[in-house]
Design an enzyme around this catalytic site. Structure first.
Site, PDB file in Angstrom:
ATOM      1  N   HIS A  78       0.818  -1.219   0.000  1.00 53.69           N
ATOM      2  CA  HIS A  78       0.000   0.000   0.000  1.00 53.69           C
ATOM      3  C   HIS A  78       0.846   1.261   0.000  1.00 53.69           C
ATOM      4  O   HIS A  78       1.944   1.286   0.540  1.00 53.69           O
ATOM      5  CB  HIS A  78      -1.028  -0.003   1.134  1.00 53.69           C
ATOM      6  CG  HIS A  78      -0.457  -0.103   2.517  1.00 53.69           C
ATOM      7  ND1 HIS A  78      -0.078   1.000   3.235  1.00 53.69           N
ATOM      8  CD2 HIS A  78      -0.229  -1.173   3.319  1.00 53.69           C
ATOM      9  CE1 HIS A  78       0.353   0.605   4.433  1.00 53.69           C
ATOM     10  NE2 HIS A  78       0.285  -0.706   4.501  1.00 53.69           N
ATOM     11  N   ASP A  80      -0.072   4.345   1.202  1.00 55.64           N
ATOM     12  CA  ASP A  80      -0.265   5.290   2.307  1.00 55.64           C
ATOM     13  C   ASP A  80       0.455   4.850   3.579  1.00 55.64           C
ATOM     14  O   ASP A  80       0.871   3.696   3.718  1.00 55.64           O
ATOM     15  CB  ASP A  80      -1.763   5.442   2.614  1.00 55.64           C
ATOM     16  CG  ASP A  80      -2.416   4.133   3.088  1.00 55.64           C
ATOM     17  OD1 ASP A  80      -2.107   3.075   2.508  1.00 55.64           O
ATOM     18  OD2 ASP A  80      -3.205   4.170   4.050  1.00 55.64           O
ATOM     19  N   ASP A 108       6.154   0.434   7.115  1.00 55.19           N
ATOM     20  CA  ASP A 108       4.814  -0.070   6.820  1.00 55.19           C
ATOM     21  C   ASP A 108       4.159   0.962   5.911  1.00 55.19           C
ATOM     22  O   ASP A 108       3.655   1.958   6.388  1.00 55.19           O
ATOM     23  CB  ASP A 108       4.044  -0.242   8.132  1.00 55.19           C
ATOM     24  CG  ASP A 108       2.572  -0.541   7.921  1.00 55.19           C
ATOM     25  OD1 ASP A 108       2.163  -0.774   6.783  1.00 55.19           O
ATOM     26  OD2 ASP A 108       1.816  -0.511   8.926  1.00 55.19           O
ATOM     27  N   GLU A 141      -4.970   2.024   2.648  1.00 57.93           N
ATOM     28  CA  GLU A 141      -5.134   0.743   3.326  1.00 57.93           C
ATOM     29  C   GLU A 141      -5.353   0.993   4.818  1.00 57.93           C
ATOM     30  O   GLU A 141      -6.245   0.430   5.438  1.00 57.93           O
ATOM     31  CB  GLU A 141      -3.896  -0.132   3.111  1.00 57.93           C
ATOM     32  CG  GLU A 141      -4.108  -1.599   3.461  1.00 57.93           C
ATOM     33  CD  GLU A 141      -3.694  -1.971   4.877  1.00 57.93           C
ATOM     34  OE1 GLU A 141      -3.954  -3.095   5.295  1.00 57.93           O
ATOM     35  OE2 GLU A 141      -3.101  -1.126   5.581  1.00 57.93           O
ATOM     36  N   GLU A 142      -4.526   1.894   5.356  1.00 58.18           N
ATOM     37  CA  GLU A 142      -4.574   2.174   6.800  1.00 58.18           C
ATOM     38  C   GLU A 142      -5.885   2.838   7.205  1.00 58.18           C
ATOM     39  O   GLU A 142      -6.335   2.694   8.334  1.00 58.18           O
ATOM     40  CB  GLU A 142      -3.398   3.080   7.204  1.00 58.18           C
ATOM     41  CG  GLU A 142      -2.022   2.559   6.804  1.00 58.18           C
ATOM     42  CD  GLU A 142      -1.550   1.393   7.653  1.00 58.18           C
ATOM     43  OE1 GLU A 142      -2.348   0.855   8.443  1.00 58.18           O
ATOM     44  OE2 GLU A 142      -0.374   1.014   7.521  1.00 58.18           O
ATOM     45  N   ASP A 165       3.584  -6.862   3.568  1.00 53.21           N
ATOM     46  CA  ASP A 165       3.071  -5.867   4.500  1.00 53.21           C
ATOM     47  C   ASP A 165       2.814  -6.447   5.889  1.00 53.21           C
ATOM     48  O   ASP A 165       1.675  -6.508   6.339  1.00 53.21           O
ATOM     49  CB  ASP A 165       1.769  -5.271   3.926  1.00 53.21           C
ATOM     50  CG  ASP A 165       1.242  -4.122   4.771  1.00 53.21           C
ATOM     51  OD1 ASP A 165       2.025  -3.553   5.545  1.00 53.21           O
ATOM     52  OD2 ASP A 165       0.051  -3.810   4.656  1.00 53.21           O
ATOM     53  N   HIS A 354       2.982   1.950  13.203  1.00 55.38           N
ATOM     54  CA  HIS A 354       1.937   2.868  13.691  1.00 55.38           C
ATOM     55  C   HIS A 354       2.364   3.586  14.977  1.00 55.38           C
ATOM     56  O   HIS A 354       1.526   4.121  15.695  1.00 55.38           O
ATOM     57  CB  HIS A 354       0.584   2.154  13.928  1.00 55.38           C
ATOM     58  CG  HIS A 354       0.020   1.532  12.679  1.00 55.38           C
ATOM     59  ND1 HIS A 354      -1.289   1.113  12.573  1.00 55.38           N
ATOM     60  CD2 HIS A 354       0.578   1.271  11.473  1.00 55.38           C
ATOM     61  CE1 HIS A 354      -1.500   0.611  11.362  1.00 55.38           C
ATOM     62  NE2 HIS A 354      -0.373   0.685  10.681  1.00 55.38           N
TER      63      HIS A 354
HETATM   64 ZN   LIG Z   1       0.588  -1.904   6.207  1.00 53.49          ZN
END
Ligand SMILES: [Zn+2]
Length: 381
Positions: A78, A80, A108, A141-142, A165, A354
């Site tokens: 992804h 983003d 990520d 995606e997030e 991922d 994150h």
């Molecule tokens: Zn991810």
């Protein structure tokens, strides 16, 4: 055969600085489009960005030609990242890439993207037999898989591959639940609570009755249901006329989720029947409006399938004992499964994603790239 590790690391350090949080992916999309076009891919950008108001036009899909007769192998990731991601300063320390602690690192999923770019570069510059490669790079995606939900797969000819991922490259996520949102609106009958309460039907009381009869929480090891939001009522002197309850159910077993949803709906309907009454010779009754909405479909790739066996076999050459795993969350892989694509998720070496402590283990990153290259090179279908 191996990829060029140092070049890939340099590329990762460069792209992790591109600002592209969910919904503002334009910078990363532009980079990926330019890079993959330069490498000889046919690139197509769909219109998914419009569906959730992204700065980017859409998801990127691409084809890289092969030189053997085979279905394409799909690589995905992804575009983003989560926030905070402004002015990311990657630092190399003790075999890891970290940040200055003010932002996330964005490994990520930039580590996954760097691997995909490097694999294409490696295939392009070496005279080696390989199948065609399809690429899927999604938006948002997030933020709730809004990119993949609106993905246009028209140029994708492959049916299976991998999403790069996750954390560990010895773990392959093949199973994640289907999730469905449910909304129950209970319509009672309003009445002045101080003057004529007997003329009303309290929506809250109907809902309470229904919920008291309901199975909620963990239904079985693979299935859960939950009520999370309640909205209703405006005044304490009015018999509550309407109430909306919102919840979700998830299951990793086909069929179990549908059974739970039916049970929840039935409880509301059964409760409604208990509150039917006559007022001034007229029958009044509560009404239930039931609505469900698919949040994401089931991811369930057979651990004994040819694809998983192939990935495991390649892992052994690198001393990796790759195990299949289940996860409780929803991923692009779920949404892609709903579109008929089998894409298990493999880790690329990031950790503490994150958070501002996010890091990328450089050795795992290198090893995963070589492993995925090997998986591609030895794929034939
Ligand atoms: Zn991810």
């Amino acid at each position: 055969m191996k990829v060029n590790h140092q070049r890939m690391l340099k590329n990762f350090l460069e792209i992790t600085k591109i600002y592209a949080p969910s919904g503002e992916e334009k910078g990363m999309l532009d980079y990926a489009k330019k890079e993959l076009t330069k490498l000889g891919c046919k690139v197509y950008i769909d219109k998914a960005g419009k569906t959730f108001g992204s700065t980017a036009q859409g998801n990127l899909t691409a084809n890289f030609k092969g030189n053997i007769k085979s279905a394409p192998f799909i690589l995905g990731g992804h575009l983003d990242t989560v926030r905070p991601c402004k002015n990311i300063k990657p630092i190399i320390k003790n075999g890891k890439v970290i940040t200055d602690g003010k932002t996330i690192l964005g490994a990520d999923d930039r580590a996954g993207l760097a691997i995909i770019f490097e694999i294409i570069r490696t295939l392009k510059e070496n005279k080696v037999k390989h199948p065609p490669v399809d690429i899927i790079l999604t938006l948002c995606e997030e933020g709730g898989m809004f990119g993949s939900k609106a993905l246009d797969t028209k140029i994708i000819k492959g049916k299976e591959g991998m999403l790069l991922d996750s954390e560990s490259n010895e773990e392959l996520v093949v199973n994640a639940p289907k999730a469905v949102l449910f909304y129950a609106t209970i319509k009672g009958v309003a009445s002045h609570a101080g003057v004529a309460p007997e003329k009303g039907i309290n929506a809250m009381q109907v809902a309470s009755k229904a919920i008291s009869m309901m199975r909620l929480g963990r239904i079985d090891p693979m299935t859960i249901s939950n009520i999370g939001i309640v909205n209703g009522g405006q005044s304490t002197n009015v018999v509550m006329p309407e109430l909306t309850i919102q919840g979700e159910a998830r299951s990793r077993i086909k069929g179990h989720l549908e059974k739970e949803l039916k049970h929840i709906e039935d409880c509301f309907k059964k409760a409604a029947k208990m509150f039917v009454k006559k007022v001034d010779g007229k029958t009044i009754k509560p009404e239930i409006i039931w609505k469900t909405e698919l949040k994401y479909p089931l991811l369930n790739i057979e651990p004994k399938s040819a694809l998983i066996s192939h990935i495991k076999k390649c892992g052994k050459k690198f001393g990796l004992n790759i195990q299949t795993a289940s996860s409780g969350g929803g991923f692009d892989a779920n949404v892609l499964a709903g579109k008929g694509l089998s894409m298990p998720i493999i880790g690329v070496g990031y950790a503490d994603e994150h958070t501002t402590k996010e890091s990328l283990d450089i050795e795992t990153f290198f090893q995963t790239a070589d492993l995925v290259l090997d998986i591609v090179l030895n794929y034939k279908k």
